[in-house]
Design an enzyme around this catalytic site. Structure first.
Site, PDB file in Angstrom:
ATOM      1  N   LYS A 286      38.283  44.653  35.592  1.00  0.00           N
ATOM      2  CA  LYS A 286      37.800  43.841  34.474  1.00  0.00           C
ATOM      3  C   LYS A 286      37.206  42.558  35.038  1.00  0.00           C
ATOM      4  O   LYS A 286      37.928  41.669  35.479  1.00  0.00           O
ATOM      5  CB  LYS A 286      38.931  43.471  33.505  1.00  0.00           C
TER       6      LYS A 286
ATOM      7  N   GLU B  51      46.114  34.814  42.579  1.00  0.00           N
ATOM      8  CA  GLU B  51      45.410  33.742  43.276  1.00  0.00           C
ATOM      9  C   GLU B  51      44.942  32.760  42.218  1.00  0.00           C
ATOM     10  O   GLU B  51      44.109  33.114  41.384  1.00  0.00           O
ATOM     11  CB  GLU B  51      44.209  34.373  44.007  1.00  0.00           C
TER      12      GLU B  51
ATOM     13  N   CYS C  89      37.856  27.505  43.759  1.00  0.00           N
ATOM     14  CA  CYS C  89      39.295  27.227  43.875  1.00  0.00           C
ATOM     15  C   CYS C  89      39.515  26.330  45.073  1.00  0.00           C
ATOM     16  O   CYS C  89      40.477  25.587  45.134  1.00  0.00           O
ATOM     17  CB  CYS C  89      40.086  28.504  44.129  1.00  0.00           C
TER      18      CYS C  89
ATOM     19  N   GLU D   2      43.857  20.338  38.318  1.00  0.00           N
ATOM     20  CA  GLU D   2      42.598  20.959  38.727  1.00  0.00           C
ATOM     21  C   GLU D   2      41.527  20.687  37.672  1.00  0.00           C
ATOM     22  O   GLU D   2      41.741  20.949  36.487  1.00  0.00           O
ATOM     23  CB  GLU D   2      42.795  22.467  38.888  1.00  0.00           C
TER      24      GLU D   2
END
Ligand code: UN1
Length: 493
Positions: free
Chosen positions: A173, A248, A282, A383
């Site tokens: 997906k 992750e 990331c 973040e």
């Protein structure tokens, strides 16, 4: 109008729902197509196909499986430019970076094809006479892959290629924002002649398709890259089902600049890490932890160089910073900048949405630098996933390491220094899965493990030989050729 369909059991097909949502080019705000929104029944169909295909695939010798991967590598190489252009159009990153990303998938395909002739296990001496002992890797079964929009082909390659070469089938997906690149990749799998049902593409939302994948008993493992919020939910649910998950997630990566650093090099590294991919990696550089003696000089250089960065459509080769992914991301970044201002951080550059000069229809945020940031401010802890970097002054390497390690994430870090002793100290003490010396925080290569400590992941790694551990089980095999019953731990003591 381009329609991005599902690919199940070797056929391109409509979603059972008949529903589609628009796919928007973030540089122009224009619709470039529409993507299927699938439901649970589409996932179930894909699982049935994958299970059937995997039964045969696991018996294909790994070097022969690798033959398909070499073809995938060749096809990716031939289509590098075309795929890069599709990628830039739907995701926004500048074309040179999109080429780099396709290259990352090419590298991964060759590397994992090589694993067809490795997948080493151990052979060890048995405790007993006339007995042989070894361990072999076996596939887990059907791998469910859920991938993000920021690296639509590289991350998909990190997951699908090791899954396949070790004998698994795949249900993928991709992110709803980047289905066109996903289609290009799956077309290559199709053309490489992979048996039908082995790679299945199911487009749709996380709440519908993603959740169905996590819940489905026919999917044996989930490999996910994305937000912490979603990763945590997957882990909780999959944990209850005793399903393997490789997660992750976020980063809050820092570059440390010591007083003896080559400052021009540090500036190059920081700009590339902070504003490359518009900060949407990331691994992006989100904090600069600088020795106070050189803070002013570093700030001046950063501000000057930032002013020269051209924003615009990533297809224009002269553009350095492309758009961010969508309007919601733009708003979120702007909110963080507002929070930074309120927290008392000093704005040195940017700090606003960009419009005018041809940028009005896309989603552009000005490269932003805050200084006099303290380690506990929200902009230094959370973040942001946009082109925003925070400068935090410190007095020593020890303090720098402490600040680096004070966040909940642990993906990547970098240190600029000419002092080899301090570099090694930092390599030992920085609590991140990736450490760079004299480079910024981005640019991991595919033959080493990719991933992080603490809130970044759950101990697994993408890419490198470590990726094989996600997609295989260990089987220990003992062959007794003595012709009699030998009892371990009893007959030899
Ligand atoms: C990511 O940001 O999710 O190390 C992947 C890098 C790239 C991969 C980034 N090779 O920056």
């Amino acid at each position: 109008m381009n329609q991005y369909l599902n690919f199940i059991d070797g056929k391109w097909c409509e979603p059972s729902t008949g529903r589609y949502v628009p796919v928007i080019n973030p540089a122009t705000g224009e619709q470039m197509g529409e993507v299927a929104q699938s439901a649970k029944t589409d996932v179930s169909r894909a699982v049935e196909a994958a299970k059937q295909a995997q039964k045969q695939w696991r018996l294909v010798p790994a070097p022969e499986r690798a033959g398909y991967l070499y073809k995938v590598a060749e096809l990716l190489k031939q289509r590098k430019e075309q795929i890069a252009r599709v990628l830039t159009s739907e995701m926004g990153k500048v074309i040179s970076e999109a080429r780099g990303e396709v290259q990352e998938a090419i590298d991964m395909a060759y590397y994992m094809a090589g694993e067809g002739r490795r997948q080493f296990g151990d052979t060890v001496p048995s405790e007993l006479r006339n007995k042989f002992a070894m361990s072999v890797r076996v596939p887990v079964g059907v791998a469910g892959l859920i991938t993000p929009w920021n690296f639509p082909i590289a991350i998909a390659s990190w997951k699908s290629l090791p899954a396949l070469v070790t004998g698994n089938a795949v249900i993928w997906k991709p992110a709803t924002e980047t289905p066109a690149t996903a289609c290009e990749f799956v077309k290559i799998y199709e053309e490489a002649g992979l048996p039908k049902g082995l790679v299945n593409l199911v487009n749709g939302s996380g709440s519908e398709v993603g959740e169905a994948m996590v819940e489905h008993p026919g999917i044996d493992l989930i490999s996910f890259t994305g937000s912490n919020e979603v990763g945590r939910k997957i882990n909780e649910r999959a944990g209850g089902l005793l399903k393997r998950t490789s997660l992750e997630m976020g980063g809050k990566n820092a570059v440390i600049v010591l007083e003896d650093a080559d400052l021009n090099l540090a500036v190059d590294g920081i700009l590339w890490g902070a504003f490359g991919t518009s900060g949407q990696r990331c691994t992006a550089t989100s904090r600069v932890i600088v020795h106070q003696d050189i803070k002013k000089e570093l700030e001046d250089k950063l501000v000057k160089r930032t002013a020269a960065l051209k924003s615009g459509n990533g297809l224009d080769e002269t553009v350095a910073v492309g758009p961010v992914i969508h309007a919601a991301a733009l708003r979120r970044i702007d909110e963080y900048v507002e929070i930074g201002r309120k927290e008392g951080a000093k704005l040195l550059a940017g700090g606003h949405v960009q419009s005018g000069g041809g940028l009005e229809n896309g989603f552009y945020y000005a490269p932003t630098i805050f200084t006099d940031v303290t380690p506990q401010m929200a902009i230094a802890q959370e973040e942001i996933f946009g082109p925003v970097v925070s400068i935090i002054p410190v007095r020593s390497l020890e303090e720098a390491v402490e600040v680096n390690n004070s966040v909940e994430f642990g993906l990547s870090s970098g240190i600029f220094t000419k002092d080899v002793n301090r570099a090694f100290e930092a390599m030992r003490d920085l609590d991140t899965g990736i450490v760079y010396v004299n480079a910024g925080t981005t640019g991991a290569e595919i033959h080493l493990p990719f991933g992080g400590t603490k809130g970044t992941g759950n101990g697994h790694r993408d890419s490198g030989p470590a990726a094989l551990d996600v997609y295989t089980e260990w089987k220990a095999v003992y062959v007794d050729f003595s012709g009699k019953l030998q009892r371990a731990q009893i007959d030899n003591n």
